[in-house]
Design a protein around this motif. Structure first.
Motif, mmCIF file in Angstrom:
data_model
loop_
_atom_site.group_PDB
_atom_site.id
_atom_site.type_symbol
_atom_site.label_atom_id
_atom_site.label_comp_id
_atom_site.label_asym_id
_atom_site.label_seq_id
_atom_site.Cartn_x
_atom_site.Cartn_y
_atom_site.Cartn_z
ATOM 1 N N VAL A 106 0.861 -1.182 0.000
ATOM 2 C CA VAL A 106 0.000 0.000 0.000
ATOM 3 C C VAL A 106 0.898 1.233 0.000
ATOM 4 O O VAL A 106 1.788 1.363 0.828
ATOM 5 C CB VAL A 106 -0.919 0.023 1.245
ATOM 6 C CG1 VAL A 106 -1.758 1.283 1.276
ATOM 7 C CG2 VAL A 106 -1.793 -1.218 1.296
ATOM 8 N N ARG A 107 0.673 2.117 -0.945
ATOM 9 C CA ARG A 107 1.418 3.377 -0.999
ATOM 10 C C ARG A 107 0.548 4.426 -0.329
ATOM 11 O O ARG A 107 -0.611 4.607 -0.694
ATOM 12 C CB ARG A 107 1.704 3.755 -2.442
ATOM 13 C CG ARG A 107 2.441 5.087 -2.562
ATOM 14 C CD ARG A 107 2.811 5.347 -3.978
ATOM 15 N NE ARG A 107 4.070 4.627 -4.203
ATOM 16 C CZ ARG A 107 4.796 4.739 -5.280
ATOM 17 N NH1 ARG A 107 4.370 5.486 -6.281
ATOM 18 N NH2 ARG A 107 5.918 4.097 -5.407
ATOM 19 N N ILE A 108 1.127 5.110 0.669
ATOM 20 C CA ILE A 108 0.374 6.131 1.394
ATOM 21 C C ILE A 108 1.052 7.481 1.239
ATOM 22 O O ILE A 108 2.259 7.569 1.006
ATOM 23 C CB ILE A 108 0.215 5.783 2.892
ATOM 24 C CG1 ILE A 108 1.575 5.690 3.579
ATOM 25 C CG2 ILE A 108 -0.582 4.527 3.082
ATOM 26 C CD1 ILE A 108 1.491 5.577 5.075
ATOM 27 N N GLY A 109 0.253 8.513 1.344
ATOM 28 C CA GLY A 109 0.761 9.875 1.355
ATOM 29 C C GLY A 109 0.488 10.485 2.711
ATOM 30 O O GLY A 109 -0.551 10.218 3.318
ATOM 31 N N VAL A 110 1.428 11.279 3.200
ATOM 32 C CA VAL A 110 1.264 11.929 4.498
ATOM 33 C C VAL A 110 1.332 13.428 4.294
ATOM 34 O O VAL A 110 2.316 13.951 3.769
ATOM 35 C CB VAL A 110 2.359 11.479 5.492
ATOM 36 C CG1 VAL A 110 2.184 12.178 6.830
ATOM 37 C CG2 VAL A 110 2.346 9.964 5.669
ATOM 38 N N GLU A 111 0.268 14.106 4.669
ATOM 39 C CA GLU A 111 0.237 15.566 4.647
ATOM 40 C C GLU A 111 0.363 16.032 6.090
ATOM 41 O O GLU A 111 -0.468 15.668 6.930
ATOM 42 C CB GLU A 111 -1.078 16.070 4.052
ATOM 43 C CG GLU A 111 -1.283 15.708 2.601
ATOM 44 C CD GLU A 111 -2.660 16.121 2.093
ATOM 45 O OE1 GLU A 111 -3.416 16.790 2.847
ATOM 46 O OE2 GLU A 111 -2.984 15.769 0.959
ATOM 47 N N ALA A 112 1.420 16.800 6.362
ATOM 48 C CA ALA A 112 1.636 17.290 7.722
ATOM 49 C C ALA A 112 2.399 18.601 7.652
ATOM 50 O O ALA A 112 3.060 18.902 6.651
ATOM 51 C CB ALA A 112 2.420 16.260 8.540
#
Length: 98
Positions: free
Chosen positions: A30-36
């Motif tokens: 699973v490829r995830i993106g993190v916005e922070a």
């Protein structure tokens, strides 16, 4: 542990500052993106654990370790103008040099 089910394109929000988006699902990966916020440090777990272990090791350094390292450095590149550290750890802590 909270367990959530998400499909590709769906997100999870943590607090007010972190958003995790499922970007792609390919087989078992699973490829995830993190916005922070840029001040929020985000690491893969194995990298975080390595950093934590290295920090713990560094925090156990003693005055004697530093004095020993200084002696080794002096063997490699002695300088005549450099102050010599007093061998007494109490004086070293107080910044006293000979």
């Amino acid at each position: 542990m909270l367990i959530l089910t998400r499909k590709q394109g769906e997100a999870i929000t943590i607090g007010d500052d972190v958003r995790i988006v499922v970007m792609q699902i390919r087989g078992k990966q699973v490829r995830i993106g993190v916005e922070a916020h840029t001040n929020t440090r985000v690491f893969r777990e194995e990298v975080y654990l390595k950093i934590r272990d290295e920090n713990a090791l560094a925090s156990t350094t003693t005055i004697q370790d530093l004095l020993s390292a200084g002696k080794e450095v002096k063997k490699i590149s002695p300088t005549q103008d450099a102050p010599k550290l007093d061998a007494d750890p109490q004086n070293v802590r107080q910044g006293n040099f000979k």
